[in-house]
Design an enzyme around this catalytic site. Sequence first.
Site, short mmCIF file in Angstrom:
data_model
loop_
_atom_site.label_atom_id
_atom_site.label_comp_id
_atom_site.label_asym_id
_atom_site.label_seq_id
_atom_site.Cartn_x
_atom_site.Cartn_y
_atom_site.Cartn_z
N TYR A 93 0.85 -1.20 0.00
CA TYR A 93 0.00 0.00 0.00
C TYR A 93 0.87 1.24 0.00
O TYR A 93 1.82 1.32 0.77
CB TYR A 93 -0.92 0.01 1.23
CG TYR A 93 -2.36 -0.12 0.82
CD1 TYR A 93 -2.99 0.88 0.08
CD2 TYR A 93 -3.09 -1.26 1.14
CE1 TYR A 93 -4.30 0.74 -0.33
CE2 TYR A 93 -4.41 -1.40 0.73
CZ TYR A 93 -5.01 -0.39 -0.01
OH TYR A 93 -6.29 -0.52 -0.42
N GLU A 95 -0.56 4.77 -0.67
CA GLU A 95 -1.38 5.94 -0.98
C GLU A 95 -0.56 7.22 -0.83
O GLU A 95 0.16 7.40 0.16
CB GLU A 95 -2.59 5.99 -0.04
CG GLU A 95 -3.66 4.98 -0.42
CD GLU A 95 -4.72 4.83 0.64
OE1 GLU A 95 -4.36 4.85 1.84
OE2 GLU A 95 -5.90 4.69 0.27
N ASP A 248 -5.63 12.48 -26.22
CA ASP A 248 -5.72 11.11 -25.69
C ASP A 248 -5.13 10.20 -26.75
O ASP A 248 -5.78 9.84 -27.72
CB ASP A 248 -7.19 10.77 -25.40
CG ASP A 248 -7.37 9.32 -24.95
OD1 ASP A 248 -6.37 8.56 -24.94
OD2 ASP A 248 -8.51 8.94 -24.62
N THR A 274 -3.27 5.11 -22.59
CA THR A 274 -3.20 3.79 -21.98
C THR A 274 -1.79 3.28 -22.21
O THR A 274 -1.05 3.79 -23.06
CB THR A 274 -4.18 2.81 -22.66
OG1 THR A 274 -3.94 2.85 -24.07
CG2 THR A 274 -5.63 3.16 -22.38
N LYS A 277 -1.79 -0.72 -25.19
CA LYS A 277 -2.11 -0.85 -26.61
C LYS A 277 -0.79 -0.88 -27.39
O LYS A 277 0.03 -1.75 -27.15
CB LYS A 277 -3.08 0.26 -27.02
CG LYS A 277 -4.41 0.13 -26.22
CD LYS A 277 -5.45 1.17 -26.56
CE LYS A 277 -6.67 0.98 -25.67
NZ LYS A 277 -7.67 2.02 -25.87
N ARG A 283 -1.77 -3.30 -18.47
CA ARG A 283 -2.97 -2.46 -18.50
C ARG A 283 -2.80 -1.34 -17.48
O ARG A 283 -2.67 -1.60 -16.28
CB ARG A 283 -4.22 -3.26 -18.15
CG ARG A 283 -4.41 -4.51 -18.95
CD ARG A 283 -5.84 -5.01 -18.87
NE ARG A 283 -6.65 -4.30 -19.85
CZ ARG A 283 -6.67 -4.59 -21.15
NH1 ARG A 283 -5.93 -5.57 -21.62
NH2 ARG A 283 -7.41 -3.89 -21.97
C1 PLP Z 1 -8.73 2.41 -25.17
C2 PLP Z 1 -9.00 3.84 -25.04
C3 PLP Z 1 -9.33 4.41 -23.79
C4 PLP Z 1 -9.70 3.60 -22.58
O1 PLP Z 1 -8.83 2.77 -22.04
P1 PLP Z 1 -9.27 1.66 -20.98
O2 PLP Z 1 -7.97 1.23 -20.46
O3 PLP Z 1 -10.03 0.63 -21.73
O4 PLP Z 1 -10.11 2.33 -19.95
C5 PLP Z 1 -9.43 5.79 -23.72
N1 PLP Z 1 -9.25 6.56 -24.81
C6 PLP Z 1 -8.98 6.04 -26.01
C7 PLP Z 1 -8.79 6.96 -27.17
C8 PLP Z 1 -8.86 4.67 -26.17
O5 PLP Z 1 -8.63 4.16 -27.39
#
Ligand code: PLP
Length: 501
Positions: A93, A95, A248, A274, A277, A283
Amino acid sequence: MLARRTVRSFLAVRNLKMADRQVHTELIPVNRTKYAAGENILRDHVEKIDPEVYNIMKNEKARQRRGLELIASENFTSKAVMDALGSAMCNKYSEGYPGARYYGGNEFIDQMELLCQKRALEVFGLDPTKWGVNVQSLSGAPANLAVYTAIVGTNGRIMGLDLPDGGHLSHGFYTPARKVSATSEFFQSLPYKVDPSTGLINYDKLEENALLFRPKVIVAGVSCYARHLDYNRFRKIADRAGAYLMADMAHISGLVAAGLIPSPFEYADVVTTTTHKSLRGPRGALIFFRKGVRSVNAKGVEIKYDLEDKINTAVFPGLQGGPHNHTISGIAVALKQCLSEDFVTYGQQILNNAKALAENLKNHGYTLATGGTDNHLLLVDLRPIGIEGARAEHILDLAHIACNKNTCPGDVSALRPGGIRLGTPALTSRGFKEADFERVGDFIHKGIEIAKKYNAAAGKTLKDFKTFTATNEEFKNDIALLAQEVESFSGKFEIPGNELF
Ligand SMILES: *Cc1c(COP(=O)(O)O)cnc(C)c1O
């Protein structure tokens, strides 16, 4: 008086026999097992201690190995990242933030989080006096929620690309019937769109609406868009509207990290991504924010960014408790890999493979939204051949080809998507080259030919279609042949991570 009654009821309870106790719900007796003398509940491997879970994991690994993974948001992370995920870092932990924790014992946790932050800035070429990063957010959608929580405020306004046009749920998605994403429940959102004829973002319309709507944040980010974003144009629109620009880059961050496609950092105030990907980590998510001077006003006074505190406190204690330190460790490992020459080669191969797949499908006569691709994904528009995206997805899935149905520009119903989205990062991690992707394109074409052959006979609704595919012997024969071909092809390629699960 009160005390006497309490004593009386206490005695009454004590006199009740177990069997007389009234429960409001009937509970099912718990069946407990006993570990054998030779077993060690805390030290044995999962294979021995829990064969049920072990077998599911093993089957999932075999499925990943057997199939062609074309879901554009997926990837196969490395052995080293998996080592970090399965480490003692998950026990702690912590925080708070490095140097300011609520618990003791965080010497090494602090080292890890600082290392992860340092690498994150390094990978994207960011000056630590101008940019900071939060590495604690649990995933992409929570990261975006944290940014809005930090800088938009309850009921404040955001604008993002509409989901059916290639945006993401977490950019404020709602339908006429329902506020689907909490980001449209807690904030007021207005989507911008692509031009249905070109499939490209309609920046002029975005600008017009942004000047009316006056959002606090404009989100430049996509989950299904095969072209580069014009961050410069986004910046200008944000400036005119008085909005923050948040990029994003969830899908494309690996390609940005490799320096192969335009980076949003030059223009954005905040960048989220993220990590699982194209970046090929565990993750998780990263939130980058600007520090230092934001602008100089008419009187020559410098106006400073105040994003750092706001974003950090929105993540913790605003939205989360303890960070997932095993994930942060895995992100640090993935970022180190991003700094290698090999990762640039990987990124370049993702791009080459996407182009090869696009060419192959065009040669088979398919229509691609925007006519092609500049990144890792393509959107195949199946409306011209009259096959619904959901049907194509289902048929391909039966042949071990994993992709997803996706709305195409101009689709009237988000519930009946007209195409499929295909991405190359995962198979590129398995060593696929251009020629292999031509084979992949041929397999997809064969699958869609099968869908065409049976489409009329297979019923009107998707449910009918699925019943047909589960029961019609001739169809099952056709698809089994293709599945076999796919399996013997993909089985030849290595797969990252652990051998068995
Ligand atoms: C995949 C994605 C997310 C969300 O990610 P999670 O880990 O599934 O919550 C947010 N924004 C974009 C543009 C994405 O492609």
